[in-house]
Design a protein around this motif. Structure first.
Motif, PDB file in Angstrom:
ATOM      1  N   PRO A 167      40.455  43.454  44.898  1.00 21.27           N
ATOM      2  CA  PRO A 167      39.916  44.895  44.527  1.00 21.27           C
ATOM      3  C   PRO A 167      39.255  45.430  46.038  1.00 21.27           C
ATOM      4  O   PRO A 167      38.966  46.658  46.058  1.00 21.27           O
ATOM      5  N   ASN A 168      39.182  44.751  47.091  1.00 26.32           N
ATOM      6  CA  ASN A 168      38.116  45.088  48.412  1.00 26.32           C
ATOM      7  C   ASN A 168      39.441  45.754  49.104  1.00 26.32           C
ATOM      8  O   ASN A 168      38.786  46.171  50.313  1.00 26.32           O
ATOM      9  N   GLU A 172      44.313  52.236  53.536  1.00 24.36           N
ATOM     10  CA  GLU A 172      44.625  52.373  54.846  1.00 24.36           C
ATOM     11  C   GLU A 172      45.202  50.998  55.377  1.00 24.36           C
ATOM     12  O   GLU A 172      46.097  50.769  56.376  1.00 24.36           O
ATOM     13  N   GLU A 173      44.548  49.996  54.965  1.00 20.14           N
ATOM     14  CA  GLU A 173      44.866  48.680  55.370  1.00 20.14           C
ATOM     15  C   GLU A 173      46.251  48.231  54.968  1.00 20.14           C
ATOM     16  O   GLU A 173      47.101  47.828  55.955  1.00 20.14           O
ATOM     17  N   VAL A 174      46.815  48.482  53.995  1.00 21.97           N
ATOM     18  CA  VAL A 174      48.212  48.467  53.519  1.00 21.97           C
ATOM     19  C   VAL A 174      49.152  49.349  54.287  1.00 21.97           C
ATOM     20  O   VAL A 174      50.223  48.748  54.629  1.00 21.97           O
ATOM     21  N   LYS A 175      48.745  50.708  54.483  1.00 20.73           N
ATOM     22  CA  LYS A 175      49.582  51.395  55.178  1.00 20.73           C
ATOM     23  C   LYS A 175      49.748  50.891  56.869  1.00 20.73           C
ATOM     24  O   LYS A 175      50.831  50.777  57.239  1.00 20.73           O
ATOM     25  N   THR A 176      48.580  50.440  57.403  1.00 24.04           N
ATOM     26  CA  THR A 176      48.739  50.137  58.652  1.00 24.04           C
ATOM     27  C   THR A 176      49.550  48.771  58.844  1.00 24.04           C
ATOM     28  O   THR A 176      50.490  48.823  59.704  1.00 24.04           O
ATOM     29  N   ASN A 177      49.455  48.054  57.860  1.00 21.86           N
ATOM     30  CA  ASN A 177      50.131  46.726  57.866  1.00 21.86           C
ATOM     31  C   ASN A 177      51.772  47.081  57.728  1.00 21.86           C
ATOM     32  O   ASN A 177      52.527  46.216  58.234  1.00 21.86           O
ATOM     33  N   LEU A 178      51.847  47.672  56.727  1.00 23.16           N
ATOM     34  CA  LEU A 178      53.338  48.234  56.470  1.00 23.16           C
ATOM     35  C   LEU A 178      53.945  48.854  57.570  1.00 23.16           C
ATOM     36  O   LEU A 178      55.175  48.309  57.988  1.00 23.16           O
ATOM     37  N   GLU A 179      53.315  49.739  58.288  1.00 22.92           N
ATOM     38  CA  GLU A 179      54.019  50.419  59.677  1.00 22.92           C
ATOM     39  C   GLU A 179      54.233  49.320  60.638  1.00 22.92           C
ATOM     40  O   GLU A 179      55.043  49.247  61.195  1.00 22.92           O
TER      41      GLU A 179
END
Ligand code: DC
Length: 228
Positions: A167-168, A172-179
Motif C-alpha cells: 500500500p506504500n 508515479e513510481e509505477v509510471k516511471t518504472n513502466l516507462e
C-alpha cells in the motif's frame, strides 16, 4: 490433434500473462511466463551482488543458476523456482522490477534464457508471453499476438496489482518504472521488443478480459485447424 506454438509479446503490463494463462487453460496448453525467467536471474544477481556489466562475472553466475517451472495445484499455474526455491512472489517485487530490464539487455543472459525457452517449446502445445518470443524465440510459431494498451490504462492496472501487496507504492513510481522498462526493452541491442511482421495486434485498452480471451481463442482455434 496437432499442437501449435502461440506467442504473446508486448509492452510491460499490457495483460499479456493474463491472456496467455487463460488461453493455455482453455486449450489445455502449457503457459510459460518468460519474463519470470529474467526476473529470477535478476533476483539471483541482486542477492549475489553480481556486477552485471562484468561479462566474466555474469558468465560465472549463470552457471550457478538453475531455473525451473513447477506446477502449483492451488493456483493452477506454474511457479518460478530458482535453485530449488519458489521465488514466484519475490520476483514481482519492485526491487527486481527496477533492474530486470537492464539485466535483460545482456547478451549472455538472453542466450541463457532463450535456450531454455526453446527447449520448453520442443513439444509445442505452449503459450509463451514476453518481449521477443515471436521474433527471436519462436519465429516459426503458428500464432503470434502482439498486445498493446493505452499507457494510462497500463499504469492504472499495474498500480492496482502492486497496491494490493504494497500500500506504500505510488502511482508515479509505477509510471516511471513502466516507462523506463518500455524504453530499455524497445531500445536494447539484442532482440529488442518489436512486433513480428506476421503478428496480429490486439489492443485491449477498452476490452474486458473475457472479450480479449474470446478473440484470441478464435484466432487460436483457426490456426490449430489449419495445422491439421
Ligand atoms: O513480462 P515481465 O514484465 O515480467 O518482464 C520483465 C522484464 O523481463 C521486462 O521488462 C523485459 C524482460 N523480458 C525480456 O527481455 N524478454 C522476454 N521475453 C520477457 C521479459
Amino acid at each position: 490433434m496437432r499442437k501449435i506454438i502461440i506467442t504473446i509479446d508486448g509492452f510491460s503490463s499490457c495483460g499479456k500473462s493474463t491472456l496467455a494463462r487463460q488461453l493455455a487453460k482453455e486449450l489445455n496448453y502449457v503457459f510459460i511466463d518468460s519474463g519470470a525467467m529474467y526476473r529470477a536471474i535478476t533476483l539471483y544477481f541482486l542477492r549475489s551482488h553480481i556486477d552485471w556489466y562484468d561479462r566474466d562475472a555474469v558468465v560465472q553466475a549463470l552457471k550457478e543458476i538453475d531455473l525451473d517451472f513447477r506446477y502449483n495445484d492451488q493456483t493452477g499455474v506454474s511457479d518460478m523456482y530458482l535453485n530449488e526455491e519458489n521465488v514466484e512472489q519475490l520476483i514481482r517485487d519492485m526491487l527486481v522490477s527496477e533492474s530486470v530490464s537492464e539485466v535483460s539487455t545482456i547478451k549472455e543472459v538472453r542466450e541463457f534464457a532463450v535456450a531454455q525457452q526453446q527447449k520448453l517449446g520442443k513439444r509445442k502445445g505452449i503459450v509463451m508471453d514476453g518481449r521477443d518470443i515471436g521474433t527471436t524465440v519462436f519465429p516459426q510459431a503458428e500464432l503470434k499476438i502482439f498486445v498493446t494498451a493505452d499507457p494510462a490504462v497500463r499504469v492504472e492496472r499495474r498500480f492496482k496489482e502492486l497496491f494490493e501487496k504494497n500500500p506504500n507504492i505510488t502511482i508515479e513510481e509505477v509510471k516511471t518504472n513502466l516507462e523506463m522498462r518500455d524504453y530499455i526493452d524497445s531500445n536494447r541491442e539484442v532482440s529488442p521488443l518489436r512486433k513480428a511482421d506476421d503478428a496480429i495486434v490486439l489492443d485491449n485498452s477498452g476490452v474486458t478480459r473475457d472479450e480479449q480471451l474470446r478473440t484470441a481463442l478464435k484466432w487460436a482455434t483457426d490456426k490449430i485447424q489449419d495445422a491439421q
